[in-house]
Design a protein around this motif. Structure first.
Motif, PDB file in Angstrom:
ATOM      1  N   UNK A 190       8.742  76.390  83.741  1.00 51.32           N
ATOM      2  CA  UNK A 190       8.070  77.318  83.710  1.00 51.32           C
ATOM      3  C   UNK A 190       7.802  77.868  82.318  1.00 51.32           C
ATOM      4  N   UNK A 191       8.721  78.055  81.590  1.00 47.56           N
ATOM      5  CA  UNK A 191       8.882  78.725  80.209  1.00 47.56           C
ATOM      6  C   UNK A 191       8.246  77.768  79.139  1.00 47.56           C
ATOM      7  N   UNK A 192       8.226  76.665  79.407  1.00 44.18           N
ATOM      8  CA  UNK A 192       7.751  75.796  78.522  1.00 44.18           C
ATOM      9  C   UNK A 192       6.290  75.077  78.994  1.00 44.18           C
ATOM     10  N   UNK A 193       5.801  75.588  79.737  1.00 42.45           N
ATOM     11  CA  UNK A 193       4.652  75.050  80.556  1.00 42.45           C
ATOM     12  C   UNK A 193       3.424  75.272  79.803  1.00 42.45           C
ATOM     13  N   UNK A 194       3.309  76.552  79.249  1.00 40.76           N
ATOM     14  CA  UNK A 194       2.098  76.935  78.338  1.00 40.76           C
ATOM     15  C   UNK A 194       1.564  75.819  77.428  1.00 40.76           C
ATOM     16  N   UNK A 195       2.401  75.699  76.476  1.00 43.16           N
ATOM     17  CA  UNK A 195       1.968  74.821  75.463  1.00 43.16           C
ATOM     18  C   UNK A 195       1.459  73.571  75.741  1.00 43.16           C
ATOM     19  N   UNK A 196       2.142  72.738  76.870  1.00 44.76           N
ATOM     20  CA  UNK A 196       1.787  71.399  77.056  1.00 44.76           C
ATOM     21  C   UNK A 196       0.466  71.667  78.136  1.00 44.76           C
ATOM     22  N   UNK A 197       0.381  72.762  78.966  1.00 43.02           N
ATOM     23  CA  UNK A 197      -0.693  72.937  79.697  1.00 43.02           C
ATOM     24  C   UNK A 197      -2.211  72.961  78.957  1.00 43.02           C
ATOM     25  N   UNK A 198      -1.856  74.019  77.703  1.00 45.57           N
ATOM     26  CA  UNK A 198      -3.427  74.022  76.853  1.00 45.57           C
ATOM     27  C   UNK A 198      -3.235  72.794  76.116  1.00 45.57           C
ATOM     28  N   UNK A 199      -2.338  72.103  75.426  1.00 44.73           N
ATOM     29  CA  UNK A 199      -2.439  70.634  74.720  1.00 44.73           C
ATOM     30  C   UNK A 199      -3.025  69.787  75.789  1.00 44.73           C
ATOM     31  N   UNK A 200      -2.855  69.822  76.983  1.00 49.13           N
ATOM     32  CA  UNK A 200      -3.426  68.630  77.842  1.00 49.13           C
ATOM     33  C   UNK A 200      -4.843  68.891  78.072  1.00 49.13           C
ATOM     34  N   UNK A 233      -2.592  76.550  66.518  1.00 49.65           N
ATOM     35  CA  UNK A 233      -1.404  75.867  66.557  1.00 49.65           C
ATOM     36  C   UNK A 233      -1.681  74.387  67.006  1.00 49.65           C
ATOM     37  N   UNK A 234      -2.781  74.442  68.127  1.00 52.87           N
ATOM     38  CA  UNK A 234      -2.526  73.142  68.858  1.00 52.87           C
ATOM     39  C   UNK A 234      -3.897  72.290  68.653  1.00 52.87           C
ATOM     40  N   UNK A 235      -4.493  72.817  67.342  1.00 47.22           N
ATOM     41  CA  UNK A 235      -5.764  72.047  67.210  1.00 47.22           C
ATOM     42  C   UNK A 235      -5.682  70.587  66.662  1.00 47.22           C
ATOM     43  N   UNK A 236      -4.715  70.377  65.810  1.00 46.03           N
ATOM     44  CA  UNK A 236      -4.332  69.134  65.240  1.00 46.03           C
ATOM     45  C   UNK A 236      -3.484  68.198  66.498  1.00 46.03           C
ATOM     46  N   UNK A 243      -2.072  62.040  79.659  1.00 48.22           N
ATOM     47  CA  UNK A 243      -1.914  63.089  78.597  1.00 48.22           C
ATOM     48  C   UNK A 243      -0.817  64.178  79.269  1.00 48.22           C
ATOM     49  N   UNK A 244      -0.716  64.302  80.320  1.00 53.37           N
ATOM     50  CA  UNK A 244       0.552  65.342  80.587  1.00 53.37           C
ATOM     51  C   UNK A 244       1.856  64.697  80.205  1.00 53.37           C
ATOM     52  N   UNK A 245       2.244  63.376  80.602  1.00 50.75           N
ATOM     53  CA  UNK A 245       3.562  62.673  80.301  1.00 50.75           C
ATOM     54  C   UNK A 245       3.606  62.019  79.097  1.00 50.75           C
ATOM     55  N   UNK A 246       2.448  61.766  78.306  1.00 45.09           N
ATOM     56  CA  UNK A 246       2.140  61.232  77.208  1.00 45.09           C
ATOM     57  C   UNK A 246       2.421  62.097  75.843  1.00 45.09           C
ATOM     58  N   UNK A 247       2.392  63.408  76.190  1.00 47.27           N
ATOM     59  CA  UNK A 247       2.416  64.535  75.223  1.00 47.27           C
ATOM     60  C   UNK A 247       3.824  64.522  74.740  1.00 47.27           C
ATOM     61  N   UNK A 248       4.928  63.888  75.147  1.00 46.14           N
ATOM     62  CA  UNK A 248       6.182  64.077  74.734  1.00 46.14           C
ATOM     63  C   UNK A 248       6.425  63.866  73.109  1.00 46.14           C
ATOM     64  N   UNK A 249       6.076  62.688  72.709  1.00 44.98           N
ATOM     65  CA  UNK A 249       6.122  62.473  71.416  1.00 44.98           C
ATOM     66  C   UNK A 249       5.459  63.410  70.501  1.00 44.98           C
ATOM     67  N   UNK A 250       3.988  63.543  70.658  1.00 46.25           N
ATOM     68  CA  UNK A 250       3.418  64.431  70.040  1.00 46.25           C
ATOM     69  C   UNK A 250       3.834  65.827  69.869  1.00 46.25           C
TER      70      UNK A 250
END
Length: 313
Positions: free
Chosen positions: A92-102, A180-183, A250-257
């Motif tokens: 839950x602490x790490x969910x925000x960046x991943x959610x907005x990135x996806x 920070x999430x634009x790129x 995208x949810x699972x593939x954002x690991x490397x990015x």
């Protein structure tokens, strides 16, 4: 309609049960003692015994499975060995960046892909169609992390328009964090748009030659209304399917990015958990991602009813 929803709900529950069972089995068939693997070679026999007792590994497999299922029902995904906090809390602490990135990546992919796919099908065989197909095939072959590195070099280092990495400090505002999430969002979205372009083009080509489209034109309707209201509406089911699959990927593939851009998201957490052999975090992340896959597919199934009422029958 109710029967359709019940069938999809039952299928969703069956899939989640299989996923939970597979995750349980994977940990138990890991070579060696799971507790010893988690604690590393420097662990003492007392530490290993304590962790085995904490994880319930001294019980029979049946009791372990029942307890594991009960913990999941209660929302207990275990406790991180390295972070020393509940796995659900760590995720839950790490969910925000991943959610907005996806979310932003999917939005960019759809905004790019839908117009290009529709126009490519409408102008079939034209120079635009050939260029769009070529670009889509090229984009599909580009690794998102490589594109991200190029974007960092040009837009962040050379031009200085965006930060090279990170998600801002603890007191950073929402707009600065989104900056920070634009790129990374463009890196993921541009690569993901390739598949949506191809499916949109193929689906539109299937319907543009149908009788109802010719009938609409013969009645004097404008081309924009014919394409968007009649053709696109009837071509939406496969397009929605691929958009849903893209969101799940995208949810699972954002690991490397996330690792490339040093984003403190779920993907970065999972990478660190793998390096530290923090199995509870890996299991919890796998279950959450699988659950999101299932929920997204369920949501797409529900959208089918709105797009094409015949589906409910």
């Amino acid at each position: 309609m109710i029967r359709y929803i019940l069938n999809r709900t039952f299928g969703m529950l069956v899939v989640m049960l299989l996923v939970v069972t597979i995750v349980f089995v994977i940990v138990r068939v890991t070579p060696g003692d799971p507790a010893a693997v988690m604690l590393g070679p420097d662990a003492t026999a007392a530490d290993i015994a304590a962790l085995r007792d904490q994880m319930g590994l001294n019980q029979s497999l049946l009791l372990q499975y029942v307890q594991y299922m009960w913990d999941i029902v209660r929302g207990d995904l275990g406790r991180s060995i390295f972070l020393d906090q509940p796995v659900l809390s760590a995720l839950a602490d790490r969910a925000e960046p991943t959610f907005f990135l996806t979310l932003f990546s999917l939005l960019i992919a759809v905004v790019i892909a839908l117009p290009i796919g529709i126009l490519s099908a409408y102008w079939r065989g034209s120079l635009f169609d050939q260029a769009a197909t070529t670009v889509a095939m090229f984009a599909a072959s580009i690794p998102s992390f490589w594109l991200g590195l190029l974007m960092i070099q040009f837009f962040a280092v050379k031009l200085g328009w965006f930060p090279t990495s990170g998600y801002g400090g603890p007191g950073t505002g929402l707009m600065e964090r989104l900056h920070h999430l634009v790129l990374p969002a463009f890196a993921l979205g541009m690569v993901s748009s390739a598949l949506i372009i191809r499916f949109t083009r193929a689906s539109m080509l299937d319907v543009l030659g149908d009788d109802y489209v010719r009938t609409a034109r013969s009645k004097g309707m404008g081309e924009g209304r014919v394409v968007l209201r009649h053709a696109l509406k009837n071509a939406l089911i496969p397009i929605l399917t691929v958009i849903g699959l893209t969101a799940a990927v995208l949810i699972s593939g954002a690991v490397v990015t996330e690792t490339v851009f040093s984003l403190p998201g779920v993907g970065n957490l999972v990478v660190n958990a793998v390096l530290r052999r923090d199995y509870p975090v890996i299991q919890g992340a796998l279950l959450i991602v699988a659950g999101l896959y299932v929920l997204i597919n369920f949501g797409i199934d529900m959208l089918y009813i709105l797009v094409d009422p015949r589906v409910r029958y």
